[in-house]
Design an enzyme around this catalytic site. Structure first.
Site, PDB file in Angstrom:
ATOM      1  N   ASP A  78      -7.301  -9.353   5.927  1.00 58.30           N
ATOM      2  CA  ASP A  78      -8.393  -9.299   6.900  1.00 58.30           C
ATOM      3  C   ASP A  78      -9.044  -7.933   6.995  1.00 58.30           C
ATOM      4  O   ASP A  78      -8.490  -6.927   6.551  1.00 58.30           O
ATOM      5  CB  ASP A  78      -7.849  -9.632   8.292  1.00 58.30           C
ATOM      6  CG  ASP A  78      -6.988  -8.498   8.852  1.00 58.30           C
ATOM      7  OD1 ASP A  78      -6.056  -8.076   8.140  1.00 58.30           O
ATOM      8  OD2 ASP A  78      -7.255  -8.011   9.966  1.00 58.30           O
TER       9      ASP A  78
ATOM     10  N   ASP B 273       0.872  -1.178   0.000  1.00 54.21           N
ATOM     11  CA  ASP B 273       0.000   0.000   0.000  1.00 54.21           C
ATOM     12  C   ASP B 273       0.909   1.228   0.000  1.00 54.21           C
ATOM     13  O   ASP B 273       1.339   1.689  -1.058  1.00 54.21           O
ATOM     14  CB  ASP B 273      -0.927  -0.087   1.213  1.00 54.21           C
ATOM     15  CG  ASP B 273      -1.915   1.059   1.302  1.00 54.21           C
ATOM     16  OD1 ASP B 273      -1.982   1.855   0.361  1.00 54.21           O
ATOM     17  OD2 ASP B 273      -2.630   1.160   2.315  1.00 54.21           O
TER      18      ASP B 273
ATOM     19  N   PHE C 115      -9.802  -0.806  -0.202  1.00 54.16           N
ATOM     20  CA  PHE C 115      -9.480  -1.705   0.900  1.00 54.16           C
ATOM     21  C   PHE C 115     -10.038  -3.087   0.564  1.00 54.16           C
ATOM     22  O   PHE C 115     -11.247  -3.246   0.387  1.00 54.16           O
ATOM     23  CB  PHE C 115     -10.049  -1.196   2.224  1.00 54.16           C
ATOM     24  CG  PHE C 115      -9.644  -2.053   3.386  1.00 54.16           C
ATOM     25  CD1 PHE C 115      -8.386  -1.917   3.958  1.00 54.16           C
ATOM     26  CD2 PHE C 115     -10.496  -3.036   3.875  1.00 54.16           C
ATOM     27  CE1 PHE C 115      -7.983  -2.743   5.001  1.00 54.16           C
ATOM     28  CE2 PHE C 115     -10.103  -3.852   4.931  1.00 54.16           C
ATOM     29  CZ  PHE C 115      -8.848  -3.699   5.487  1.00 54.16           C
TER      30      PHE C 115
HETATM   31  P1  5GP Z   1       1.951  -0.537   3.757  1.00 55.69           P
HETATM   32  O1  5GP Z   1       2.963  -0.578   4.858  1.00 55.69           O
HETATM   33  O2  5GP Z   1       2.500  -0.883   2.390  1.00 55.69           O
HETATM   34  O3  5GP Z   1       1.173   0.740   3.752  1.00 55.69           O
HETATM   35  O4  5GP Z   1       0.865  -1.601   4.115  1.00 55.69           O
HETATM   36  C1  5GP Z   1       1.116  -2.901   3.984  1.00 55.69           C
HETATM   37  C2  5GP Z   1       0.322  -3.729   4.978  1.00 55.69           C
HETATM   38  O5  5GP Z   1      -0.935  -3.123   5.291  1.00 55.69           O
HETATM   39  C3  5GP Z   1      -0.004  -5.031   4.316  1.00 55.69           C
HETATM   40  O6  5GP Z   1       0.949  -6.004   4.674  1.00 55.69           O
HETATM   41  C4  5GP Z   1      -1.378  -5.351   4.852  1.00 55.69           C
HETATM   42  O7  5GP Z   1      -1.248  -6.108   6.029  1.00 55.69           O
HETATM   43  C5  5GP Z   1      -2.001  -4.035   5.185  1.00 55.69           C
HETATM   44  N1  5GP Z   1      -2.902  -3.564   4.103  1.00 55.69           N
HETATM   45  C6  5GP Z   1      -2.650  -2.623   3.165  1.00 55.69           C
HETATM   46  N2  5GP Z   1      -3.691  -2.469   2.331  1.00 55.69           N
HETATM   47  C7  5GP Z   1      -4.621  -3.352   2.741  1.00 55.69           C
HETATM   48  C8  5GP Z   1      -5.919  -3.697   2.250  1.00 55.69           C
HETATM   49  O8  5GP Z   1      -6.462  -3.172   1.262  1.00 55.69           O
HETATM   50  N3  5GP Z   1      -6.583  -4.662   2.931  1.00 55.69           N
HETATM   51  C9  5GP Z   1      -6.052  -5.300   4.017  1.00 55.69           C
HETATM   52  N4  5GP Z   1      -6.803  -6.232   4.598  1.00 55.69           N
HETATM   53  N5  5GP Z   1      -4.824  -5.006   4.495  1.00 55.69           N
HETATM   54  C10 5GP Z   1      -4.116  -4.048   3.864  1.00 55.69           C
END
Ligand code: 5GP
Ligand code: MG
Length: 183
Positions: free
Chosen positions: A164, A107, A157
């Site tokens: 989850d 993300d 999301f």
């Molecule tokens: P980042 O650090 O890249 O912003 O986020 C990564 C982590 O956030 C992922 O490993 C995941 O656990 C969670 N995450 C990011 N986007 C989503 C999403 O759309 N749905 C879910 N369930 N988790 C997300």
């Protein structure tokens, strides 16, 4: 009746179904097999989100690899908290071995960046690469990019296939978006 039908009923849209995911994993696995053939490999899967992805991907990899799990989290509810927490569990030695990191979704990239930096600082692995099942097209992105990406998705999301919402929906075999009234 589908065994997870009641969970599917909570989705307003399915983005990726079982067969689409399976076909992409086949090509990702052959890409990785070609890259790591003959090289000692340690795969570290980030928990909890990547457990389904890791399980399905690694069962397609005919390589003598070692798999380990690292617990990290940054999300609370549907938004990233911005702080990456590590739950250190003993990991295999990376000396002289290649490291492949697996995560469910990229993300902001903050999680992957923090984990990559952690392993770079150890300076043990011969190489460090990352593979994520999903990458969001988002303006919030500021961290690491992944070396291998299963699917690019819209900035939504998503749940299912390990992902989850408040610890639910991980066992859903498809990836989709929850109905608005459930969030
Ligand atoms: P980042 O650090 O890249 O912003 O986020 C990564 C982590 O956030 C992922 O490993 C995941 O656990 C969670 N995450 C990011 N986007 C989503 C999403 O759309 N749905 C879910 N369930 N988790 C997300
Ligand atoms: Mg995660």
């Amino acid at each position: 009746m589908n065994p997870t039908q009641s969970l599917r009923d909570d989705l307003k849209a399915v983005l990726l179904d079982e067969s689409t995911i399976a076909r992409r994993l086949d090509t990702l696995a052959s890409e990785l097999a070609a890259l790591y053939r003959g090289k000692p490999l340690v795969v570290v899967a980030l928990m909890n989100g990547s457990y389904v992805f890791a399980s399905d991907l690694l069962r397609r990899l005919d390589l003598p690899l070692e798999v380990a799990f690292l617990r990290v989290f940054s999300y609370s509810g549907t938004a990233s908290s911005g702080t990456i927490c590590f739950h250190e569990s003993p990991l295999p030695s990376l000396n002289g071995r290649h490291l492949l990191l697996l995560d469910d979704i990229l993300d902001t990239g903050a999680t992957l960046q923090a984990v990559c930096r952690h392993f770079e600082a150890l300076a043990e692995a011969e190489s460090i690469r990352s593979c994520v099942l999903l990458r969001k097209r988002t303006p919030r992105h500021h961290g690491a990019l992944a070396d291998h990406v299963g699917f690019e998705i819209e900035d939504l999301f998503v749940v299912g296939y390990g992902l989850d919402y408040c610890d639910r929906y991980r066992q859903l075999p498809v990836i989709g978006v929850l109905r608005d009234e459930l969030i």
